[in-house]
Design an enzyme around this catalytic site. Structure first.
Site, PDB file in Angstrom:
ATOM      1  N   LEU A 230       0.857  -1.192   0.000  1.00 55.36           N
ATOM      2  CA  LEU A 230       0.000   0.000   0.000  1.00 55.36           C
ATOM      3  C   LEU A 230       0.894   1.244   0.000  1.00 55.36           C
ATOM      4  CD1 LEU A 230      -2.872   1.207   0.302  1.00 55.36           C
ATOM      5  CD2 LEU A 230      -2.619   0.977   2.779  1.00 55.36           C
TER       6      LEU A 230
ATOM      7  N   ASP B  49      -7.709  -3.793   8.938  1.00 59.59           N
ATOM      8  CA  ASP B  49      -8.491  -4.036  10.169  1.00 59.59           C
ATOM      9  C   ASP B  49      -8.069  -5.360  10.785  1.00 59.59           C
ATOM     10  OD1 ASP B  49      -9.957  -1.751   9.959  1.00 59.59           O
ATOM     11  OD2 ASP B  49     -11.794  -2.709   9.221  1.00 59.59           O
TER      12      ASP B  49
ATOM     13  N   ARG C  51      -4.388  -5.418  11.985  1.00 55.37           N
ATOM     14  CA  ARG C  51      -4.087  -4.686  13.226  1.00 55.37           C
ATOM     15  C   ARG C  51      -4.259  -5.577  14.460  1.00 55.37           C
ATOM     16  NH1 ARG C  51      -6.694   0.794  10.668  1.00 55.37           N
ATOM     17  NH2 ARG C  51      -4.779   1.320   9.564  1.00 55.37           N
TER      18      ARG C  51
ATOM     19  N   GLN D 295      15.661  -1.413  31.509  1.00 56.58           N
ATOM     20  CA  GLN D 295      16.035  -0.732  32.762  1.00 56.58           C
ATOM     21  C   GLN D 295      16.310  -1.740  33.878  1.00 56.58           C
ATOM     22  OE1 GLN D 295      16.399   2.441  32.455  1.00 56.58           O
ATOM     23  NE2 GLN D 295      16.984   2.950  34.537  1.00 56.58           N
TER      24      GLN D 295
ATOM     25  N   GLY E 222      22.918  -2.064  32.950  1.00 57.00           N
ATOM     26  CA  GLY E 222      23.871  -1.985  31.830  1.00 57.00           C
ATOM     27  C   GLY E 222      23.786  -3.197  30.919  1.00 57.00           C
TER      28      GLY E 222
ATOM     29  N   GLU F 292       1.172  -0.650   9.684  1.00 61.84           N
ATOM     30  CA  GLU F 292      -0.282  -0.907   9.607  1.00 61.84           C
ATOM     31  C   GLU F 292      -1.075   0.223  10.269  1.00 61.84           C
ATOM     32  OE1 GLU F 292      -1.640  -4.874   9.719  1.00 61.84           O
ATOM     33  OE2 GLU F 292       0.276  -5.663   8.990  1.00 61.84           O
TER      34      GLU F 292
HETATM   35  C1  LIG Z   1       9.241  -2.272   9.388  1.00 63.98           C
HETATM   36  C2  LIG Z   1       8.146  -1.736   8.510  1.00 63.98           C
HETATM   37  C3  LIG Z   1       7.449  -2.615   7.685  1.00 63.98           C
HETATM   38  C4  LIG Z   1       6.430  -2.117   6.865  1.00 63.98           C
HETATM   39  N1  LIG Z   1       5.760  -3.000   6.013  1.00 63.98           N
HETATM   40  C5  LIG Z   1       4.852  -2.502   5.144  1.00 63.98           C
HETATM   41  C6  LIG Z   1       4.217  -3.378   4.195  1.00 63.98           C
HETATM   42  O1  LIG Z   1       4.438  -4.599   4.186  1.00 63.98           O
HETATM   43  N2  LIG Z   1       3.346  -2.838   3.300  1.00 63.98           N
HETATM   44  C7  LIG Z   1       3.061  -1.511   3.281  1.00 63.98           C
HETATM   45  O2  LIG Z   1       2.256  -1.099   2.451  1.00 63.98           O
HETATM   46  N3  LIG Z   1       3.641  -0.660   4.168  1.00 63.98           N
HETATM   47  C8  LIG Z   1       4.530  -1.125   5.094  1.00 63.98           C
HETATM   48  N4  LIG Z   1       5.127  -0.272   5.986  1.00 63.98           N
HETATM   49  C9  LIG Z   1       4.839   1.152   5.915  1.00 63.98           C
HETATM   50  C10 LIG Z   1       4.015   1.672   7.079  1.00 63.98           C
HETATM   51  O3  LIG Z   1       2.717   1.174   7.058  1.00 63.98           O
HETATM   52  C11 LIG Z   1       4.095   3.200   7.032  1.00 63.98           C
HETATM   53  O4  LIG Z   1       5.433   3.554   7.378  1.00 63.98           O
HETATM   54  C12 LIG Z   1       3.109   3.885   7.972  1.00 63.98           C
HETATM   55  O5  LIG Z   1       1.789   3.684   7.528  1.00 63.98           O
HETATM   56  C13 LIG Z   1       3.369   5.392   8.093  1.00 63.98           C
HETATM   57  O6  LIG Z   1       3.543   5.990   6.844  1.00 63.98           O
HETATM   58  P1  LIG Z   1       4.823   6.937   6.601  1.00 63.98           P
HETATM   59  O7  LIG Z   1       6.022   6.164   7.015  1.00 63.98           O
HETATM   60  O8  LIG Z   1       4.783   7.449   5.214  1.00 63.98           O
HETATM   61  O9  LIG Z   1       4.647   8.124   7.624  1.00 63.98           O
HETATM   62  P2  LIG Z   1       3.755   9.503   7.398  1.00 63.98           P
HETATM   63  O10 LIG Z   1       2.421   9.112   6.921  1.00 63.98           O
HETATM   64  O11 LIG Z   1       4.549  10.433   6.571  1.00 63.98           O
HETATM   65  O12 LIG Z   1       3.683  10.006   8.872  1.00 63.98           O
HETATM   66  C14 LIG Z   1       4.730  10.708   9.538  1.00 63.98           C
HETATM   67  C15 LIG Z   1       4.205  11.133  10.906  1.00 63.98           C
HETATM   68  O13 LIG Z   1       3.075  12.016  10.739  1.00 63.98           O
HETATM   69  C16 LIG Z   1       1.965  11.514  11.459  1.00 63.98           C
HETATM   70  N5  LIG Z   1       0.698  11.831  10.753  1.00 63.98           N
HETATM   71  C17 LIG Z   1       0.409  11.607   9.452  1.00 63.98           C
HETATM   72  N6  LIG Z   1      -0.830  12.000   9.195  1.00 63.98           N
HETATM   73  C18 LIG Z   1      -1.361  12.468  10.357  1.00 63.98           C
HETATM   74  C19 LIG Z   1      -2.613  13.019  10.738  1.00 63.98           C
HETATM   75  N7  LIG Z   1      -3.625  13.140   9.873  1.00 63.98           N
HETATM   76  N8  LIG Z   1      -2.768  13.399  12.020  1.00 63.98           N
HETATM   77  C20 LIG Z   1      -1.770  13.267  12.915  1.00 63.98           C
HETATM   78  N9  LIG Z   1      -0.553  12.763  12.617  1.00 63.98           N
HETATM   79  C21 LIG Z   1      -0.359  12.366  11.352  1.00 63.98           C
HETATM   80  C22 LIG Z   1       2.206  10.006  11.523  1.00 63.98           C
HETATM   81  O14 LIG Z   1       1.458   9.412  12.568  1.00 63.98           O
HETATM   82  C23 LIG Z   1       3.707   9.960  11.743  1.00 63.98           C
HETATM   83  O15 LIG Z   1       3.981  10.167  13.090  1.00 63.98           O
HETATM   84  C24 LIG Z   1       6.123  -0.740   6.849  1.00 63.98           C
HETATM   85  C25 LIG Z   1       6.821   0.125   7.705  1.00 63.98           C
HETATM   86  C26 LIG Z   1       7.812  -0.357   8.529  1.00 63.98           C
HETATM   87  C27 LIG Z   1       8.531   0.595   9.460  1.00 63.98           C
END
Ligand SMILES: Cc1cc2nc3c(=O)[nH]c(=O)nc-3n(C[C@H](O)[C@H](O)[C@H](O)COP(=O)(O)OP(=O)(O)OC[C@H]3O[C@@H](n4cnc5c(N)ncnc54)[C@H](O)[C@@H]3O)c2cc1C
Length: 382
Positions: free
Chosen positions: A124, A242, A245, A338, A342, A365
């Site tokens: 996604l 859903d 999660r 904690q 160490g 997710e």
């Molecule tokens: C280890 C790992 C595995 C993953 N695996 C997959 C996968 O298999 N498939 C896949 O599709 N994705 C995957 N992801 C991606 C993951 O789902 C996204 O990183 C996540 O949804 C957040 O998107 P972003 O990193 O672009 O952050 P952003 O959307 O840019 O967000 C940055 C910050 O802004 C905050 N923010 C954004 N919008 C709002 C709002 N409206 N109100 C308040 N705060 C907001 C966010 O909460 C966050 O703190 C993976 C990520 C990781 C770290």
């Protein structure tokens, strides 16, 4: 044959826990190497774990969502990287195929997600589209009998091990009032011409779990690659998340449980000032508090899973479980470091890994902020 037929959910989880105990030093070696041995998927297939969410008519175990959550907790308590691989494969990817796939699609792909030859991937996120998933730009256009797919999916779990990627791509243009318009789910074979799997990301934690970008350049697939209906992909993705999660909540619970078990044992053994550190109230009470949170998190996750099993709405409950469990896991794993003092900061002890692994659970997710938006939508009138 279903090896668990007639067993209760707890018995099923206990069987997986028994197997996971035998993982032993393999976990530390694989985390250090940053890769997962492929044989582990074969073992999970033999245990039936990869096909847990798949109905028996499609060759799976047809286990309940409650059973799957309990099993993911057991896997995560032993190895968080493995739990996320299974959660994505069997939760989102297989689950989406079961719910939306045609009989031909299920017959083609589900066996490959269950037989241990690999684990599925879900795409996604894009470089410029994360929390605002409806802003995705990856595209699909028709060319005669084919679809031509272009785009880059970022941070894809299992990409290197996956036979296929369920990718969300846009057909046509979004409009300002309908940003989800045209988003369609495609089952993309990852050996197709035009698919490139990027170099694995170097991460804070979950080091053995593969996270790589997948680029699609003029990838040609047939109509049989469309999962569900054209233009209905956003709903497919949200339904997958859903369910997913609940899996991430279970993963967070397992990581926290594992870390707290280590902390309890260490607090009982480690002596300072002439007595076990577990005698000190400043060690005892935080442990009591985090154990309470852990139980509360598990109840939230099992409630969401139970609602799902009953065919009742569970979107808000799944978000509550994911939000609470993932944040409780931060507190529990930091406490475990904690308590170890160490030694907790050293690679030799598994608590530092737990703290690093738990960190991802508040992000993927849907971040905690996004879970709060979902929960607010489910409890407040629009
Ligand atoms: C280890 C790992 C595995 C993953 N695996 C997959 C996968 O298999 N498939 C896949 O599709 N994705 C995957 N992801 C991606 C993951 O789902 C996204 O990183 C996540 O949804 C957040 O998107 P972003 O990193 O672009 O952050 P952003 O959307 O840019 O967000 C940055 C910050 O802004 C905050 N923010 C954004 N919008 C709002 C709002 N409206 N109100 C308040 N705060 C907001 C966010 O909460 C966050 O703190 C993976 C990520 C990781 C770290």
């Amino acid at each position: 044959m279903n090896p668990y037929a007639g067993r209760t959910e707890r018995e099923l989880a206990a069987a997986v826990a028994g197997w996971a105990k035998g993982l032993g030093p393999l976990v530390a070696t694989a985390e250090e190497a940053g890769t997962m041995p492929r044989e582990i998927f074969v073992e999970l297939a033999r245990l039936g774990v990869l096909g847990m969410t798949v109905p028996e008519r499609d060759g799976g175990l047809g286990a309940s969502a409650v059973a799957f959550a309990l099993v993911l907790e057991e896997l995560a308590a032993a190895w968080a990287s493995l739990a996320v691989a299974v959660s994505v494969n069997s939760g989102i990817v297989a689950g989406s195929l079961v719910r939306h796939g045609t009989p031909e699609q299920r017959a083609r792909w589900l066996p490959r997600l269950m037989d241990g030859s690999g684990v599925g991937a879900f795409g996604l996120t894009e470089p410029a589209s994360g929390s605002d998933a409806a802003s995705l730009r990856g595209s699909a256009r028709r060319d005669g009998d084919c679809w031509v797919l272009d785009g880059t999916k970022a941070f894809i779990t299992n990409a290197r091990y996956a036979p296929c990627l369920v990718a969300l791509l846009r057909v046509g243009e979004a409009t300002a009032d309908r940003p989800h318009a045209g988003i369609t789910a495609f089952i993309v074979p990852l050996d197709a011409k035009g698919v490139t799997i990027g170099t694995p990301e170097r991460k804070l934690g979950l080091l053995a779990s593969d996270t790589s970008a997948v680029t699609l350049e003029a990838v040609r697939v047939g109509n049989d690659a469309v999962l569900g209906q054209v233009g209905k992909g956003f709903a497919i993705a949200m339904a997958g998340l859903d369910a997913g999660r609940i899996g991430i909540a279970a993963q967070a619970i397992g990581i926290a449980r594992g870390a707290l078990a280590l902390a309890r044992a260490y607090a009982t053994e480690r002596r300072q000032f002439g007595r076990p550190i577990a005698d000190f109230q400043m060690i005892r009470f935080p442990i009591a508090r985090r154990e309470t949170e852990l139980d509360a998190a598990r109840l939230l996750a099992l409630r969401a899973a139970w609602l799902r099993d009953q065919g009742r709405p569970f979107t808000g409950e799944a978000s509550m479980a994911k939000l609470y469990a993932s944040e409780a896991a931060q507190r529990a794993t930091h406490l475990a470091v904690q308590v170890f003092g160490g030694y907790g900061y050293m690679r030799e002890y598994a608590v530092e890994r737990a703290a690093r692994d738990a960190r991802a659970t508040t992000i993927y997710e849907g971040t905690s902020e996004i879970q709060r938006l979902v929960i607010a939508r489910s409890v407040l009138a629009a």
